[in-house]
Design an enzyme around this catalytic site. Sequence first.
Site, short mmCIF file in Angstrom:
data_model
loop_
_atom_site.label_atom_id
_atom_site.label_comp_id
_atom_site.label_asym_id
_atom_site.label_seq_id
_atom_site.Cartn_x
_atom_site.Cartn_y
_atom_site.Cartn_z
N ARG A 103 0.82 -1.22 0.00
CA ARG A 103 0.00 0.00 0.00
C ARG A 103 0.86 1.28 0.00
O ARG A 103 0.52 2.27 -0.65
CB ARG A 103 -0.88 -0.06 1.25
CG ARG A 103 -1.94 0.97 1.32
CD ARG A 103 -3.10 0.60 0.43
NE ARG A 103 -4.05 1.69 0.45
CZ ARG A 103 -5.36 1.56 0.30
NH1 ARG A 103 -5.89 0.41 0.07
NH2 ARG A 103 -6.14 2.61 0.34
N ASN A 109 -12.19 16.34 -1.07
CA ASN A 109 -13.01 15.15 -1.26
C ASN A 109 -14.48 15.54 -1.13
O ASN A 109 -14.81 16.50 -0.43
CB ASN A 109 -12.68 14.13 -0.16
CG ASN A 109 -13.51 12.87 -0.26
OD1 ASN A 109 -13.64 12.27 -1.34
ND2 ASN A 109 -14.10 12.45 0.84
N HIS A 112 -18.12 13.88 0.03
CA HIS A 112 -18.65 12.74 0.79
C HIS A 112 -20.18 12.83 0.85
O HIS A 112 -20.71 13.91 1.14
CB HIS A 112 -18.06 12.73 2.20
CG HIS A 112 -18.57 11.62 3.05
ND1 HIS A 112 -18.17 10.31 2.87
CD2 HIS A 112 -19.49 11.59 4.04
CE1 HIS A 112 -18.81 9.54 3.73
NE2 HIS A 112 -19.62 10.30 4.45
N ASP A 171 -7.55 14.95 5.32
CA ASP A 171 -6.42 14.81 6.25
C ASP A 171 -6.16 13.32 6.44
O ASP A 171 -6.62 12.51 5.64
CB ASP A 171 -6.68 15.58 7.56
CG ASP A 171 -7.82 14.97 8.37
OD1 ASP A 171 -8.33 13.89 7.98
OD2 ASP A 171 -8.20 15.56 9.40
N GLY A 173 -7.29 11.21 8.52
CA GLY A 173 -8.38 10.38 9.04
C GLY A 173 -9.32 9.99 7.91
O GLY A 173 -9.09 10.31 6.74
N ASP A 206 -12.53 10.83 6.31
CA ASP A 206 -13.56 11.87 6.18
C ASP A 206 -13.56 12.83 7.37
O ASP A 206 -14.63 13.28 7.82
CB ASP A 206 -14.95 11.24 5.99
CG ASP A 206 -15.01 10.35 4.75
OD1 ASP A 206 -14.39 10.70 3.74
OD2 ASP A 206 -15.69 9.30 4.80
C1 GRF Z 1 -20.52 10.42 -4.73
O1 GRF Z 1 -21.76 10.45 -4.07
C2 GRF Z 1 -19.37 10.51 -3.76
O2 GRF Z 1 -19.62 11.34 -2.67
C3 GRF Z 1 -19.28 9.08 -3.31
O3 GRF Z 1 -19.45 8.34 -4.49
C4 GRF Z 1 -20.27 9.08 -5.39
C5 GRF Z 1 -19.50 9.22 -6.68
O4 GRF Z 1 -20.36 9.49 -7.72
N1 GRF Z 1 -18.06 8.81 -2.61
P1 GRF Z 1 -19.79 9.77 -9.20
O5 GRF Z 1 -18.79 8.68 -9.54
O6 GRF Z 1 -19.19 11.13 -9.23
O7 GRF Z 1 -21.01 9.68 -10.08
#
Ligand code: GRF
Length: 220
Positions: free
Chosen positions: A85, A127, A129, A161, A163, A165
């Site tokens: 990794r 990111n 989420h 960061d 962690g 999310d």
């Molecule tokens: C989004 O809802 C994102 O937050 C989550 O996966 C989805 C990705 O959607 N982690 P896409 O590939 O941009 O359509």
Amino acid sequence: MAPAPSSPSSPDSSSGPARLVVLVSGSGTNLQALLDAIAADPGYGAEVVAVGADRDNIAGLERARRTGLPVFVCRVKDYENKGGRAAWDVALADAVSAYQPDLVVSAGFMKIVGKEFLNRFGGRFINTHPALLPSFPGTHGVRDALAYGAKVTGCTVHFVDDGVDTGPIIAQGVVEIRGEDDETALHERIKEVERQLLVDVVGRLARDGYRIEGRKVIVP
Ligand code: GRF
């Protein structure tokens, strides 16, 4: 092409559009929303210079190819016997670095990056989420909010960061949970809000710059 920013936490809009590398793992509709916003508005302030993924054969990469963008794939399993990794993390950081991004956007990228990646891109790696953080972090944010019985959920755009999310929040959008919702229906409604939020946030960061003070993200 704009040079790298003078400060890692503030794209230098005076030298041209901010350079974005977008990382995807799936359908890439968030990527598409960025591409559409950039195509529609010459003053958007950012351009996608490359798209990376952790797997092949996904719609997200197809969208990038159709737009004529360079793509790269960095798969964890290719590093199983070559350092694991940590080696994957260095390879991903190298692949992204090659495009000299001002900002790196994880748009549905389903991997946690490691130390080396954060050393190079911390403070300019964002990111999106599909939940209202700090509630429901992790891979199943939509499912977990539904199972908990929450009445509202939404999406969060945040800096990454070390962690899961947990990084400083830039912006959030709220979505009501309906009695008849299942995970798919709820996720689709979240994604409608999420795409617009991501487009707004990336444009504002690129045009106006920003600074991060502790947990607070300040966009002038
Ligand atoms: C989004 O809802 C994102 O937050 C989550 O996966 C989805 C990705 O959607 N982690 P896409 O590939 O941009 O359509």
